[in-house]
Design a protein around this motif. Structure first.
Motif, short mmCIF file in Angstrom:
data_model
loop_
_atom_site.label_atom_id
_atom_site.label_comp_id
_atom_site.label_asym_id
_atom_site.label_seq_id
_atom_site.Cartn_x
_atom_site.Cartn_y
_atom_site.Cartn_z
N MET A 132 17.09 29.18 39.59
CA MET A 132 18.40 29.18 38.93
C MET A 132 19.14 30.44 39.31
O MET A 132 18.55 31.53 39.40
N MET A 133 20.44 30.33 39.54
CA MET A 133 21.24 31.49 39.88
C MET A 133 21.31 32.44 38.69
O MET A 133 21.55 32.04 37.56
N LYS A 134 21.10 33.70 38.91
CA LYS A 134 21.15 34.70 37.86
C LYS A 134 22.59 34.89 37.39
O LYS A 134 23.53 34.89 38.17
N THR A 135 22.75 35.10 36.06
CA THR A 135 24.07 35.52 35.57
C THR A 135 24.22 37.00 35.87
O THR A 135 23.25 37.76 35.88
N THR A 136 25.43 37.43 36.12
CA THR A 136 25.65 38.80 36.56
C THR A 136 26.08 39.72 35.44
O THR A 136 26.20 40.92 35.63
N GLY A 137 26.27 39.18 34.22
CA GLY A 137 26.73 40.02 33.14
C GLY A 137 28.16 40.46 33.32
O GLY A 137 28.58 41.49 32.80
N CYS A 138 28.93 39.67 34.06
CA CYS A 138 30.29 40.08 34.35
C CYS A 138 31.29 39.52 33.36
O CYS A 138 32.48 39.66 33.56
N LEU A 139 30.80 38.91 32.27
CA LEU A 139 31.74 38.47 31.25
C LEU A 139 32.49 39.68 30.71
O LEU A 139 31.91 40.72 30.43
N LEU A 140 33.78 39.55 30.58
CA LEU A 140 34.58 40.67 30.13
C LEU A 140 34.45 40.84 28.63
O LEU A 140 34.61 39.89 27.88
N LEU A 141 34.13 42.03 28.19
CA LEU A 141 34.22 42.35 26.78
C LEU A 141 35.67 42.72 26.49
O LEU A 141 36.24 43.62 27.09
N LEU A 142 36.26 41.98 25.58
CA LEU A 142 37.69 42.17 25.32
C LEU A 142 38.00 43.57 24.82
O LEU A 142 39.13 44.04 24.91
N ALA A 143 36.95 44.22 24.23
CA ALA A 143 37.20 45.55 23.70
C ALA A 143 37.55 46.56 24.79
O ALA A 143 38.19 47.57 24.53
N PHE A 144 37.09 46.30 25.98
CA PHE A 144 37.31 47.26 27.04
C PHE A 144 38.56 46.92 27.83
O PHE A 144 38.53 46.15 28.77
N SER A 145 39.64 47.44 27.41
CA SER A 145 40.91 47.23 28.10
C SER A 145 41.07 48.28 29.20
O SER A 145 40.32 49.24 29.29
N ALA A 146 42.07 48.04 29.99
CA ALA A 146 42.34 49.01 31.06
C ALA A 146 42.69 50.37 30.49
O ALA A 146 42.37 51.41 31.07
N ALA A 147 43.32 50.37 29.32
CA ALA A 147 43.69 51.64 28.69
C ALA A 147 42.45 52.47 28.37
O ALA A 147 42.45 53.69 28.53
N GLN A 148 41.37 51.82 27.91
CA GLN A 148 40.18 52.56 27.55
C GLN A 148 39.49 53.11 28.79
O GLN A 148 38.90 54.17 28.75
N ALA A 149 39.55 52.36 29.87
CA ALA A 149 38.87 52.81 31.08
C ALA A 149 39.58 53.99 31.71
O ALA A 149 38.99 54.76 32.45
N SER A 150 40.86 54.16 31.43
CA SER A 150 41.62 55.27 32.03
C SER A 150 41.48 56.52 31.19
O SER A 150 40.87 56.51 30.13
N ALA A 151 42.03 57.61 31.64
CA ALA A 151 41.98 58.89 30.92
C ALA A 151 43.13 59.03 29.95
O ALA A 151 43.25 60.06 29.30
N GLN A 152 43.99 58.05 29.84
CA GLN A 152 45.13 58.15 28.93
C GLN A 152 44.66 58.16 27.49
O GLN A 152 43.85 57.33 27.08
N ALA A 153 45.15 59.10 26.71
CA ALA A 153 44.72 59.23 25.32
C ALA A 153 45.25 58.08 24.49
O ALA A 153 46.40 57.65 24.65
N PHE A 154 44.43 57.56 23.60
CA PHE A 154 44.84 56.55 22.65
C PHE A 154 43.91 56.61 21.45
O PHE A 154 42.82 57.19 21.51
N ILE A 155 44.33 56.03 20.36
CA ILE A 155 43.50 55.88 19.17
C ILE A 155 43.63 54.43 18.71
O ILE A 155 44.75 53.97 18.46
N ARG A 156 42.50 53.74 18.65
CA ARG A 156 42.50 52.37 18.16
C ARG A 156 41.55 52.29 16.97
O ARG A 156 40.36 52.58 17.10
N MET A 157 42.08 51.91 15.82
CA MET A 157 41.29 51.85 14.59
C MET A 157 40.69 50.45 14.40
O MET A 157 41.36 49.45 14.62
#
Length: 572
Positions: free
Chosen positions: A1-26
């Motif tokens: 069986m082909m392995k799953t790659t774990g590439c499902l996107l977690l919605l919590a990780f937006s592009a904003a979080q991956a960048s260095a731009q400051a933000f606060i999400r409660m």
């Protein structure tokens, strides 16, 4: 069986979080303005990885994922908290959270000649019969005489002054039970006042009311208590089972199973039988015990579909089936040599209207059983143990909890339980397939799957085991963490305990192996099942672990090892 790659996107990780731009999400609290009645509160959320965070100009801890969880102790009135996140480039953002803490007022006795509150138990509108009890608690002016009809309500010496309690017993043709509320009167000196209860009370019809079960999974509850999982369930019934109704509490029928046994069933899971239908009773006829190429069977002949309940016993392993309304008229039990898992099958009449069937098992481990009607024959189908203590060749259901419109818990970073359970479940699927198992997935995508469908679908597919994957959550995101496993039936505890012990090897805090759990997927008796609350998504440290693909792989591996341990100990 082909392995799953774990590439499902977690919605919590937006592009904003991956960048260095400051933000606060409660994530807690969800609003900037909050009215609360407890002094201890938490500020939970996330900022960018690498950002620093201050709370009212005091440096706060930020986890590697960007998560934070900060306790605050409020003073009465308005409390203002300023969060400031600053990126490595020196850019910053701020967010203000206000808590208006209203200290609950201390209740005071009633100071005027008045009845201010009436509570009745059981709560809700009731349909009653003679001999039923209505308990009342009344808050009124102290030092008075309180009554319902001629029944005195007594002022309680250990409670707040003016708290009156008493029990009203319904009488035959009771003039006070008219389909409306009960009138409570209060007297002192020459004064009298009264108040009507909010709930209504009606007499049950003198004509026996009989209903039959409908739907795919009708169930009986022991009583009227509830928690977030509903009431404690006594048993799941087959369809078209007859029940004798003796009252109604809100939306639940009270049913008389035996002289000293009552239960409750949601009225929506029943259909009324025509007037004159006999209350369910039956003599038992002769019955037989036999096996085919996969299961053993016990079939008890009845003349009507009576209600029943089962339980698992251990040391020695047996299945106990109580049939309500049945009276022994069994003159022989034919037992064939084709059985492989049933050692003995016998009965006793434990009371006039409870017929008990006991099925002794050959092996110590319960592998599951199903109870259903074939015509008016009540059948117990007993599953045999697997041939070898190996995962290879087994059919295992892996259930990814929640999904679609049901996100489940949310972590400080905004990661959702539904996304993470699917990632863990798919990793577990891959590892089980590598071991040679056939795996049934209750969902493979971010889709909503009703729990009833999950159960009925698995019943049709007949797995050997079921593992349901979840993540826990707590209101206290700092002090509560760890792993736990859950089971309902005592015969299935070994599976949950084996997995629990392996999960603790990951260094997770012990939260417990929990029994008698009322979760829907733990209710079936057809196969050993376990709910694995892998860790607490609400805790920033636990969340950081589960967000790591490597740790999810380790968790799946520990679950596989737990299943292997269970099989090695169970198959003799």
């Amino acid at each position: 069986m082909m392995k799953t790659t774990g590439c499902l996107l977690l919605l919590a990780f937006s592009a904003a979080q991956a960048s260095a731009q400051a933000f606060i999400r409660m994530t807690q609290p969800g609003r900037e303005q909050n009215a609360v009645t407890t002094a201890r509160q938490y500020l939970v959320g996330s900022t960018c990885k690498g950002c620093s965070l201050t709370l009212n100009d005091t440096m706060a801890i930020v986890y590697g994922t960007g998560a934070f969880a900060l306790p605050v102790n409020l003073s009465p009135g308005l409390n203002t908290y300023r969060l400031k996140a600053t990126s490595t480039e020196g850019k910053s953002v701020e967010k203000t959270i206000n808590f208006n803490y209203n200290v609950p007022e201390t209740p005071l006795p009633v100071s005027t000649f008045n009845i201010t509150d009436i509570t009745t138990y059981p709560e809700g509108n009731l349909v009653l019969q003679s001999g039923d009890a209505i308990r009342l608690r009344v808050k009124a002016l102290p030092g008075c005489i309180a009554k319902v009809g001629e029944t005195l309500l007594y002022e309680q010496p250990q409670a707040m002054p003016g708290t009156y309690q008493g029990t009203y017993i319904v009488k035959p043709n009771d003039p006070l039970i008219t389909g409306t509320g009960l009138r409570v009167t209060l007297r002192k000196d020459n004064q009298e006042t009264s108040r009507i209860t909010g709930s209504t009370f009606s007499m049950a019809s003198s004509i026996p009311l009989v209903v039959k079960t409908v739907g795919s999974m009708p169930y009986l509850e022991f009583g009227l208590g509830e928690d977030r999982l509903g009431g404690a369930r006594m048993t799941i019934l087959d369809t078209a089972v007859l029940l004798n109704v003796t009252g109604k509490v809100g939306g639940d029928y009270r049913v008389q199973l035996a002289n000293n046994v009552t239960a409750y069933i949601p009225s929506g899971q029943t259909a009324l039988m025509p007037p004159g239908t006999f209350p369910p009773t039956s003599l038992t006829s002769s019955w037989r015990v036999w096996g085919d190429d996969k299961y053993d069977y016990v079939s008890v002949g009845l003349s009507a579909k009576l209600p029943y309940r089962t339980k698992q016993e251990i040391n020695p392993a047996r299945i106990v089936l109580d049939i309500f309304g049945a009276t022994a008229n069994t003159n022989w039990i034919s037992q064939l040599q084709s059985v492989k898992e049933i050692k003995n099958a016998y009965y006793e009449q434990v009371s006039d209207d409870i017929f008990r069937v006991t099925i002794d098992l050959v092996h110590a481990q319960h592998w599951g059983y199903n109870v259903y009607y074939n015509g008016n024959n009540l059948v117990v189908r007993v599953k045999r143990q697997p041939a070898t203590p190996s995962i290879k060749g087994l059919t295992i259901t892996v259930d990814a909890g929640h999904g679609g419109s049901n996100p489940g818990a949310m972590g400080p970073t905004g990661a959702t339980e539904k996304d993470l359970t699917l990632l863990i479940a798919r990793e577990l699927q891959d590892q089980l397939v590598d071991e040679g198992a056939k795996v049934i997935m209750t969902r493979m995508t971010d889709s909503y799957v009703d729990n009833t469908y999950r159960i009925t679908s698995n019943r049709a597919k007949d797995p050997d085991l079921l593992v349901s994957i979840h993540l826990n959550s707590a209101g206290n995101p700092i002090d509560i963490s760890g792993t736990s496993t859950f089971y309902k039936h005592i015969g299935f505890r070994p599976l949950s305990l084996a997995i629990y012990k392996r999960m603790l090897e990951l260094g997770l805090k012990e939260y417990g192996n929990v029994g008698n759990f009322n979760f829907a997927l733990n209710v079936p008796t057809e196969y050993p099942n376990v709910l694995v609350e892998t860790l607490f998504l609400s805790n920033p440290s636990d969340e950081a672990l589960v967000l790591d693909p490597g740790f999810r792989k380790q968790m799946a591996a520990k679950i596989v090892l737990g299943i292997k341990d269970f099989l090695a100990g169970a198959i003799k």
